[in-house]
Write an enzyme that holds these catalytic residues in place. Structure first.
Site, PDB file in Angstrom:
ATOM      1  CB  SER A 111      44.921  40.648  37.595  1.00 59.02           C
ATOM      2  OG  SER A 111      43.723  40.566  36.781  1.00 59.02           O
ATOM      3  CE1 TYR A 114      42.893  36.680  41.041  1.00 60.05           C
ATOM      4  CE2 TYR A 114      42.134  38.371  39.673  1.00 60.05           C
ATOM      5  CZ  TYR A 114      42.848  37.291  39.917  1.00 60.05           C
ATOM      6  OH  TYR A 114      43.652  37.034  38.924  1.00 60.05           O
TER       7      TYR A 114
END
Length: 240
Positions: free
Chosen positions: A135, A148
């Site tokens: 990400s 996350y």
């Protein structure tokens, strides 16, 4: 890498970026075997002609079940795409540590365990690839998604390290860093979102072109900012 005729194991392939990657890889002639947790979504992908394997990658037993189901089949490309979000925001009150454990396993431990379990099959091929989908938040974190971000940063550093280990082998390690993408995971995110189909396209192109890193969409700008001033990059992302 020429994708036609390649055997691909794609985790999290029944929705979002994974589903679009599966479709695009299939169009290019790859044999795509995908995993997911939803029987209904798996059935939908089977109706499109995909081979599927049920897999819950949030625990060791689920990962081992996937490895057992795969067996000694040849493998050209492993794509670690499956991921989870967890609400871990102390500004909202208390948080559930068990929920964090599940996300940490799915996002970080599972890819490591799959890579470890399938490395010999990958090394046995003339040319192979591991694709780890991290990400843009692996570069600089967002305050509302600490777990996350931590897992994606961990997978980013793992990717960098094993790429160095495997540099003299036939196995290429590719990291894909998406921005905010229009998927179910980001339903509550107010930021502008990239279509999943376009994000998948750029990852597939990175595999074809043997790139080490695919910075997608706004992640490109974040990478530039981080290279100039890591503090500025963090200031920007921490607000989100």
């Amino acid at each position: 890498m020429e994708l036609s005729g390649k055997t691909v194991l794609l985790t999290g392939g029944t929705a979002g970026i994974g589903r679009e990657m599966a479709r695009q890889l299939k169009e290019k002639g790859a044999q795509v075997i995908l995993t997911g947790r939803s029987p209904d979504r798996l059935a939908e992908m089977e109706a499109e002609g995909f081979e599927t394997i049920f897999a819950d990658l949030s625990n060791a037993a689920g990962v081992d079940a996937l490895l057992n189901a795969w067996g000694d089949r040849a493998l050209d490309i492993l794509i670690n795409n499956a991921g989870q979000l967890v609400d871990h925001d102390f500004r909202k009150g208390s948080v559930d540590p068990d929920a964090a454990d599940v996300t940490i396993y799915a996002n970080l431990n599972a890819p490591i365990r799959l890579i470890t379990g399938l490395m010999e099959q990958l090394k046995a091929r003339p040319a192979a690839a591991i694709v780890n989908v991290t990400s843009g938040l692996a570069i600089a974190p967002a305050a509302r998604q600490p777990v996350y971000c931590a897992t994606k940063a961990g997978l980013r550093f793992y990717s960098l390290a094993i790429r160095e280990q495997l540099k003299d082998t036939n196995v290429r390690v590719i990291e894909a860093l998406p921005p905010v993408v229009d998927t179910q995971m980001n339903d509550g995110n107010p930021m502008k979102k990239m279509p999943a189909e376009e994000c998948a396209r750029q990852i597939v192109v990175a595999i074809e072109r043997d790139k080490d890193e695919a910075n997608i969409g706004m992640t490109k700008a974040l990478r530039v900012t981080e290279s100039i001033s890591p503090a500025l990059a963090r200031t920007v992302t921490l607000r989100f």
